[in-house]
Design an enzyme around this catalytic site. Structure first.
Site, PDB file in Angstrom:
ATOM      1  N   LYS A  51      73.377 -31.489  23.031  1.00  0.00           N
ATOM      2  CA  LYS A  51      73.025 -31.016  21.686  1.00  0.00           C
ATOM      3  C   LYS A  51      73.773 -29.734  21.348  1.00  0.00           C
ATOM      4  O   LYS A  51      74.311 -29.578  20.242  1.00  0.00           O
ATOM      5  CB  LYS A  51      71.519 -30.765  21.611  1.00  0.00           C
ATOM      6  CG  LYS A  51      71.058 -29.952  20.402  1.00  0.00           C
ATOM      7  CD  LYS A  51      69.558 -29.722  20.436  1.00  0.00           C
ATOM      8  CE  LYS A  51      69.205 -28.273  20.605  1.00  0.00           C
ATOM      9  NZ  LYS A  51      69.281 -27.464  19.401  1.00  0.00           N
ATOM     10  N   ASN A  52      73.827 -28.793  22.294  1.00  0.00           N
ATOM     11  CA  ASN A  52      74.425 -27.494  22.015  1.00  0.00           C
ATOM     12  C   ASN A  52      75.950 -27.525  21.983  1.00  0.00           C
ATOM     13  O   ASN A  52      76.582 -26.517  21.663  1.00  0.00           O
ATOM     14  CB  ASN A  52      73.933 -26.463  23.039  1.00  0.00           C
ATOM     15  CG  ASN A  52      72.467 -26.143  22.859  1.00  0.00           C
ATOM     16  OD1 ASN A  52      71.915 -26.275  21.765  1.00  0.00           O
ATOM     17  ND2 ASN A  52      71.807 -25.732  23.929  1.00  0.00           N
TER      18      ASN A  52
ATOM     19  N   CYS B   2      63.291 -23.123  16.028  1.00  0.00           N
ATOM     20  CA  CYS B   2      62.137 -22.697  16.814  1.00  0.00           C
ATOM     21  C   CYS B   2      61.966 -21.189  16.745  1.00  0.00           C
ATOM     22  O   CYS B   2      62.946 -20.440  16.795  1.00  0.00           O
ATOM     23  CB  CYS B   2      62.303 -23.120  18.277  1.00  0.00           C
ATOM     24  SG  CYS B   2      62.315 -24.912  18.524  1.00  0.00           S
TER      25      CYS B   2
ATOM     26  N   ARG C 256      66.195 -13.254  16.862  1.00  0.00           N
ATOM     27  CA  ARG C 256      67.529 -13.674  17.280  1.00  0.00           C
ATOM     28  C   ARG C 256      68.486 -13.234  16.184  1.00  0.00           C
ATOM     29  O   ARG C 256      68.963 -14.049  15.388  1.00  0.00           O
ATOM     30  CB  ARG C 256      67.576 -15.191  17.490  1.00  0.00           C
ATOM     31  CG  ARG C 256      66.772 -15.650  18.686  1.00  0.00           C
ATOM     32  CD  ARG C 256      67.038 -17.093  19.025  1.00  0.00           C
ATOM     33  NE  ARG C 256      66.277 -17.999  18.190  1.00  0.00           N
ATOM     34  CZ  ARG C 256      66.324 -19.314  18.292  1.00  0.00           C
ATOM     35  NH1 ARG C 256      67.103 -19.872  19.188  1.00  0.00           N
ATOM     36  NH2 ARG C 256      65.590 -20.077  17.513  1.00  0.00           N
ATOM     37  N   PRO C 257      68.736 -11.928  16.077  1.00  0.00           N
ATOM     38  CA  PRO C 257      69.504 -11.417  14.943  1.00  0.00           C
ATOM     39  C   PRO C 257      70.922 -11.947  14.927  1.00  0.00           C
ATOM     40  O   PRO C 257      71.510 -12.229  15.971  1.00  0.00           O
ATOM     41  CB  PRO C 257      69.480  -9.901  15.159  1.00  0.00           C
ATOM     42  CG  PRO C 257      69.233  -9.723  16.620  1.00  0.00           C
ATOM     43  CD  PRO C 257      68.363 -10.874  17.029  1.00  0.00           C
ATOM     44  N   ILE C 258      71.454 -12.081  13.724  1.00  0.00           N
ATOM     45  CA  ILE C 258      72.827 -12.561  13.576  1.00  0.00           C
ATOM     46  C   ILE C 258      73.762 -11.403  13.257  1.00  0.00           C
ATOM     47  O   ILE C 258      74.858 -11.613  12.756  1.00  0.00           O
ATOM     48  CB  ILE C 258      72.918 -13.658  12.497  1.00  0.00           C
ATOM     49  CG1 ILE C 258      72.505 -13.115  11.132  1.00  0.00           C
ATOM     50  CG2 ILE C 258      72.085 -14.867  12.875  1.00  0.00           C
ATOM     51  CD1 ILE C 258      72.833 -14.048   9.984  1.00  0.00           C
ATOM     52  N   ASP C 259      73.333 -10.181  13.560  1.00  0.00           N
ATOM     53  CA  ASP C 259      74.173  -9.030  13.251  1.00  0.00           C
ATOM     54  C   ASP C 259      75.496  -9.073  14.005  1.00  0.00           C
ATOM     55  O   ASP C 259      76.522  -8.612  13.494  1.00  0.00           O
ATOM     56  CB  ASP C 259      73.437  -7.722  13.550  1.00  0.00           C
ATOM     57  CG  ASP C 259      72.927  -7.638  14.972  1.00  0.00           C
ATOM     58  OD1 ASP C 259      72.325  -8.615  15.438  1.00  0.00           O
ATOM     59  OD2 ASP C 259      73.143  -6.601  15.635  1.00  0.00           O
TER      60      ASP C 259
ATOM     61  N   ASP D 253      66.984 -22.184  28.500  1.00  0.00           N
ATOM     62  CA  ASP D 253      66.506 -23.481  28.008  1.00  0.00           C
ATOM     63  C   ASP D 253      65.856 -24.323  29.094  1.00  0.00           C
ATOM     64  O   ASP D 253      65.130 -25.268  28.802  1.00  0.00           O
ATOM     65  CB  ASP D 253      67.664 -24.268  27.382  1.00  0.00           C
ATOM     66  CG  ASP D 253      67.991 -23.794  25.977  1.00  0.00           C
ATOM     67  OD1 ASP D 253      67.249 -22.936  25.449  1.00  0.00           O
ATOM     68  OD2 ASP D 253      68.986 -24.266  25.403  1.00  0.00           O
TER      69      ASP D 253
ATOM     70  N   ILE E  46      66.087 -13.525  28.009  1.00  0.00           N
ATOM     71  CA  ILE E  46      66.887 -13.865  26.826  1.00  0.00           C
ATOM     72  C   ILE E  46      66.054 -13.759  25.552  1.00  0.00           C
ATOM     73  O   ILE E  46      66.405 -13.025  24.626  1.00  0.00           O
ATOM     74  CB  ILE E  46      67.490 -15.274  26.956  1.00  0.00           C
ATOM     75  CG1 ILE E  46      68.249 -15.408  28.286  1.00  0.00           C
ATOM     76  CG2 ILE E  46      68.410 -15.564  25.781  1.00  0.00           C
ATOM     77  CD1 ILE E  46      69.415 -14.459  28.454  1.00  0.00           C
TER      78      ILE E  46
ATOM     79  N   ARG F 258      64.268 -32.790  18.392  1.00  0.00           N
ATOM     80  CA  ARG F 258      65.417 -31.973  18.013  1.00  0.00           C
ATOM     81  C   ARG F 258      66.463 -31.957  19.121  1.00  0.00           C
ATOM     82  O   ARG F 258      67.636 -31.695  18.857  1.00  0.00           O
ATOM     83  CB  ARG F 258      64.972 -30.539  17.695  1.00  0.00           C
ATOM     84  CG  ARG F 258      64.144 -30.391  16.426  1.00  0.00           C
ATOM     85  CD  ARG F 258      63.856 -28.930  16.118  1.00  0.00           C
ATOM     86  NE  ARG F 258      65.084 -28.183  16.222  1.00  0.00           N
ATOM     87  CZ  ARG F 258      65.217 -27.046  16.910  1.00  0.00           C
ATOM     88  NH1 ARG F 258      64.202 -26.547  17.568  1.00  0.00           N
ATOM     89  NH2 ARG F 258      66.373 -26.420  16.946  1.00  0.00           N
TER      90      ARG F 258
END
Length: 417
Positions: free
Chosen positions: A22-23, A116, A121-124, A306, A328, A398
């Site tokens: 998936k990833n 989820c 989980r910042p996207i900075d 995971d 994580i 998912r």
């Protein structure tokens, strides 16, 4: 709403093919935006997240469909460069479309992604890197708007954390940028390597994938490619946990030994045996598992976050105490409530969970609250006495393709209602 009904206590046996990752599939689907012509993706799992990615591609004007076991994408007709909030909210990985859209069209507008809830989980890191490459970015009311009218420029980008998503977005932006881009402290996951392999097959020039420094020589014209997606190491770990918790022996086909290098020693610590032979893994477990002592999640090549939940499910029936340290995500113990309802003895303090093995688990009605937690609950239910009803199976779907069918083929009693 669908649920699984699992009658536990059965041993697993036989063999199973491990689905595509998936990833890997999700960023590769986003990467097809950068190519001209037709892309053929083999071993692409048919998951709800993959379906969401294909719907995003179709909204953008691409052709994206499944045919004869392959996913086919042609992005020649791309005409949009925004993604509606309703599509973005379906999965966290939708943010990976940002770098690809910006590189292809010079503009991208999208909302913050969903998926989820595992804590912040910042996207900075994504946005900081794109700004360094010349993008003008505004954030307002949960909407990100990016512009690069004169195109993106290659840059040296030093990540403060080896973020998988940020590494993917930088790679996707950099392959069409002017000049070279160097990513320092890049994520090293196999899925990053798979994305780079696909892009190189399409005509990109990327070096160092799988290492801490990746160099992308940008400005190359990309064309459609045929690519075989790597097997899903987390699904493999889940099936291994299922065999471990039931004291079973199974064969997994189509696995890559190196991808499981951090997981295998933990299983061996419990008394399980893993024998690899030309892409096949013969996995066997003792009747009673030994404790796992300390499992500490880390960026690859460390133990994958995971896989934490599914190994914790196996740890509930170990002799002795196992300790899990989650480094994580701060909110990745949601499965503990469900495992406890099955009779597990687990104590959580912050990011540490202490699992005291019990003699047996018992069926109950439980609810999944995230993807990997759902897999953990199904894993534990396979060993529980009587029937377990698991709600929230939409999370599981998912990341796991027709999982009830796969488990049933291995001798489990799992029904989807």
């Amino acid at each position: 709403m669908s649920r699984f009904v699992v009658t536990g206590g059965r041993k697993l046996f036989g063999e199973a093919e491990v689905q595509g990752a998936k990833n890997s599939a999700l960023p590769i689907l986003a990467a097809t935006i950068l190519t001209r012509g037709e892309n053929l993706l083999f071993n692409c799992p048919m998951l709800s997240d993959v379906d969401a990615s294909m719907r995003i591609l179709r909204y953008l004007g691409c052709d994206a469909y499944e045919q004869s076991g392959a996913v086919i994408v042609n992005s020649d007709g791309l005409r949009e460069n925004d993604i509606p909030d309703s599509l973005m909210r379906e999965m966290r990985s939708s943010i990976v479309f940002l770098g690809a859209l910006l590189a292809r069209t010079g503009y991208a507008k999208l909302s913050f992604p969903g998926g989820c809830e595992l804590g912040p989980r910042p996207i900075d890191l994504h946005l900081k890197a794109l700004r360094k490459m010349g993008a003008k970015i505004s954030e307002r009311y949960g909407v990100i708007e990016c512009r690069a009218e004169n195109g993106l420029k290659g840059a040296k980008i030093d990540l403060s954390f080896p973020s998988v998503g940020a590494t993917e977005n930088i790679i996707l932006a950099a392959v069409r940028a002017e000049g070279p881009t160097t990513i320092i402290n890049a994520a090293r996951e196999p899925e990053i390597t798979d994305l780079c392999d696909f892009l190189n097959e399409a005509g990109a020039e990327i070096y160092g994938a799988g290492e801490g420094v990746i160099v992308i020589n940008g400005g190359k014209e990309l064309y459609g490619a045929s690519h075989n997606i790597i097997p899903d190491r987390i699904v493999a770990a889940t099936l291994m946990s299922s065999a471990a918790v039931t004291g079973s022996e199974i064969t997994l086909r189509g696995v890559v030994q190196n991808h499981l290098s951090a997981v295998i020693p933990v299983f061996e610590e419990t008394g399980c045996k893993a024998v690899f032979n030309d892409g096949d893994l013969l996995f066997s477990a003792p009747e009673r598992l030994k404790s796992m002592r300390l499992v500490r999640t880390m960026p690859y090549p460390g133990f994958p976050t995971d896989a934490q939940a599914v190994l914790m499910a196996a740890a509930t029936l170990c002799d002795g105490t196992s300790v899990f340290a989650e480094n994580i995500f701060e909110n990745r113990f949601k499965h503990v409530e469900g495992l406890t309802r099955l009779g597990a003895d687990i104590n959580v303090q912050g990011r540490v969970a202490v699992v005291n093995g019990v003699k047996s688990l018992y069926g109950a009605k439980i609810e999944a609250r995230d993807l990997r937690g759902a897999a953990a609950l199904v894993t534990a239910a396979l060993a529980a006495e009587d029937k377990t009803e698991i709600y929230g199976i939409e999370y599981l779907e998912r990341g796991y393709e027709s999982y009830e069918v796969l488990l049933s083929s291995l001798g489990a009693d799992v029904r989807k209602i």
